[in-house]
Design a protein around this motif. Structure first.
Motif, PDB file in Angstrom:
ATOM      1  N   TYR A 117       0.828  -1.209   0.000  1.00 54.20           N
ATOM      2  CA  TYR A 117       0.000   0.000   0.000  1.00 54.20           C
ATOM      3  C   TYR A 117       0.862   1.258   0.000  1.00 54.20           C
ATOM      4  CZ  TYR A 117      -3.529  -3.349   1.683  1.00 54.20           C
ATOM      5  OH  TYR A 117      -4.358  -4.426   1.845  1.00 54.20           O
ATOM      6  N   ALA A 118       1.913   1.278   0.810  1.00 56.70           N
ATOM      7  CA  ALA A 118       2.760   2.474   0.900  1.00 56.70           C
ATOM      8  C   ALA A 118       3.404   2.786  -0.439  1.00 56.70           C
ATOM      9  CB  ALA A 118       3.833   2.277   1.977  1.00 56.70           C
ATOM     10  N   GLU A 159      -6.962   3.061   0.974  1.00 58.83           N
ATOM     11  CA  GLU A 159      -7.683   4.174   1.571  1.00 58.83           C
ATOM     12  C   GLU A 159      -7.082   4.565   2.913  1.00 58.83           C
ATOM     13  OE1 GLU A 159     -12.188   5.534   1.388  1.00 58.83           O
ATOM     14  OE2 GLU A 159     -11.942   3.617   2.424  1.00 58.83           O
ATOM     15  N   GLY A 160      -6.723   3.573   3.719  1.00 62.88           N
ATOM     16  CA  GLY A 160      -6.093   3.858   5.010  1.00 62.88           C
ATOM     17  C   GLY A 160      -4.779   4.597   4.850  1.00 62.88           C
ATOM     18  N   ASN A 161      -3.992   4.218   3.869  1.00 64.35           N
ATOM     19  CA  ASN A 161      -2.716   4.882   3.626  1.00 64.35           C
ATOM     20  C   ASN A 161      -2.903   6.283   3.055  1.00 64.35           C
ATOM     21  OD1 ASN A 161       0.148   3.146   3.621  1.00 64.35           O
ATOM     22  ND2 ASN A 161      -1.711   1.928   3.877  1.00 64.35           N
ATOM     23  N   ARG A 163      -5.288   8.300   3.892  1.00 63.23           N
ATOM     24  CA  ARG A 163      -5.701   9.156   5.010  1.00 63.23           C
ATOM     25  C   ARG A 163      -4.551   9.512   5.937  1.00 63.23           C
ATOM     26  NH1 ARG A 163     -11.560   6.186   5.647  1.00 63.23           N
ATOM     27  NH2 ARG A 163     -12.706   7.697   4.373  1.00 63.23           N
ATOM     28  N   THR A 164      -3.481   8.756   5.896  1.00 65.41           N
ATOM     29  CA  THR A 164      -2.305   9.106   6.696  1.00 65.41           C
ATOM     30  C   THR A 164      -1.328   9.977   5.914  1.00 65.41           C
ATOM     31  OG1 THR A 164      -1.145   7.069   6.055  1.00 65.41           O
ATOM     32  CG2 THR A 164      -2.493   6.987   8.053  1.00 65.41           C
ATOM     33  N   ASN A 165      -1.649  10.282   4.662  1.00 63.77           N
ATOM     34  CA  ASN A 165      -0.763  11.097   3.819  1.00 63.77           C
ATOM     35  C   ASN A 165      -1.522  12.241   3.153  1.00 63.77           C
ATOM     36  OD1 ASN A 165       2.042   9.569   3.543  1.00 63.77           O
ATOM     37  ND2 ASN A 165       0.443   8.002   3.535  1.00 63.77           N
ATOM     38  N   LEU A 166      -2.530  12.781   3.824  1.00 67.00           N
ATOM     39  CA  LEU A 166      -3.400  13.779   3.199  1.00 67.00           C
ATOM     40  C   LEU A 166      -2.652  15.042   2.786  1.00 67.00           C
ATOM     41  CD1 LEU A 166      -6.670  13.592   5.338  1.00 67.00           C
ATOM     42  CD2 LEU A 166      -6.233  12.610   3.088  1.00 67.00           C
ATOM     43  N   THR A 167      -1.752  15.517   3.636  1.00 64.10           N
ATOM     44  CA  THR A 167      -1.049  16.766   3.326  1.00 64.10           C
ATOM     45  C   THR A 167      -0.200  16.619   2.072  1.00 64.10           C
ATOM     46  OG1 THR A 167      -0.992  17.376   5.674  1.00 64.10           O
ATOM     47  CG2 THR A 167       0.545  18.495   4.192  1.00 64.10           C
ATOM     48  N   ALA A 173      -9.223  16.550   4.727  1.00 66.51           N
ATOM     49  CA  ALA A 173      -9.794  15.495   5.566  1.00 66.51           C
ATOM     50  C   ALA A 173     -11.292  15.353   5.256  1.00 66.51           C
ATOM     51  CB  ALA A 173      -9.578  15.837   7.036  1.00 66.51           C
TER      52      ALA A 173
END
Length: 247
Positions: A117-118, A159-161, A163-167, A173
């Motif tokens: 995913y990353a 999707e989870g990844n 949300r941890t990289n939004l910026t 958000a």
């Protein structure tokens, strides 16, 4: 006053073709033999590109289809990158195209399943957002080869990844994958929107999650070549045996 063939006009043209491009990719994938459960990314993307070129519906799209294409003039400050599959209209502008960046997900192996995913984010989505790919247009695509067939799990993992990289991805958000406006109702296709380089119009990425066969065999094991020292020792032993036989 704009002239025929201006960058904005061609960008608009690309936008009108996105639904047909997605349909062609999905139809072609479904007609292809399933790849090995641990097949290499380049092998799968090149096989898909060949199949796209041979598709009966290919002639209906006004594009050339290429693989491993390099844009000679990427956005300022960005390195050149090799795009996996590119749909290019017949115009004298190399920056006008629809790119599909291909990534493996859920790669099967003897020790279990590796999600990747990353890598999907870092070596795929970010290349669009940072302008390394498709800097002159407003649409691009990510094509996930989900080699274990679990597309719903792959969607949730990506999707989870996200949300941890939004910026870094230029997203607000809560982020995540939305239903595709180009193929509504098709759960295999999702969409994300990104702000990049201060542009007012968002850049849209279509995400295709294409399922592999969970029962497909793995690639044959590659024999490990003998080291030079081991080869020399084997040669010495063979020579000694031959010498004894002559005696």
């Amino acid at each position: 006053m704009t002239s025929l063939g201006s960058p904005d006009q061609w960008a608009d043209f690309i936008e009108t073709q996105v639904p047909d491009i997605l349909a062609l990719v999905i139809e072609t994938w479904e007609a292809m033999p399933s790849p090995a459960g641990d097949e290499l990314e380049d092998v799968v993307s090149q096989a898909l590109c060949r199949a796209l070129r041979q598709s009966r519906n290919r002639c209906e799209l006004p594009f050339r289809i290429d693989t491993q294409l390099v844009e000679l003039d990427p956005a300022a400050g960005q390195d050149q990158g090799r795009m996996d599959i590119v749909f290019s209209p017949m115009v004298p502008r190399e920056s006008i195209y629809f790119a599909l960046e291909c990534k493996r997900l859920h790669v099967r192996g003897g020790n279990g399943i590796r999600p990747y995913y990353a890598e999907y984010i870092r070596f795929g989505m970010l290349r669009f957002v940072q302008g390394q790919y498709a800097s002159a247009v407003r649409h691009g695509g990510m094509l996930a080869f989900v080699l274990d067939g679990n597309t719903s799990g792959a969607v949730a993992g990506v999707e989870g990844n996200i949300r941890t990289n939004l910026t870094g991805l230029g997203m607000d958000a809560p982020g995540g994958l939305q239903a595709s406006t180009e193929r509504p109702g098709d759960d295999r296709v999702r969409e994300t929107r990104h702000q990049r380089n201060g542009q007012m119009v968002p850049f849209v990425i279509q995400h295709l999650f294409m399922a592999g066969d969970p029962n497909a065999p793995l690639r044959p094991a590659t024999p490990v070549p003998a080291s030079k020292d081991a080869s020399k020792e084997a040669t010495k032993k063979t020579t000694k045996r031959q010498s004894r036989k002559k005696r």
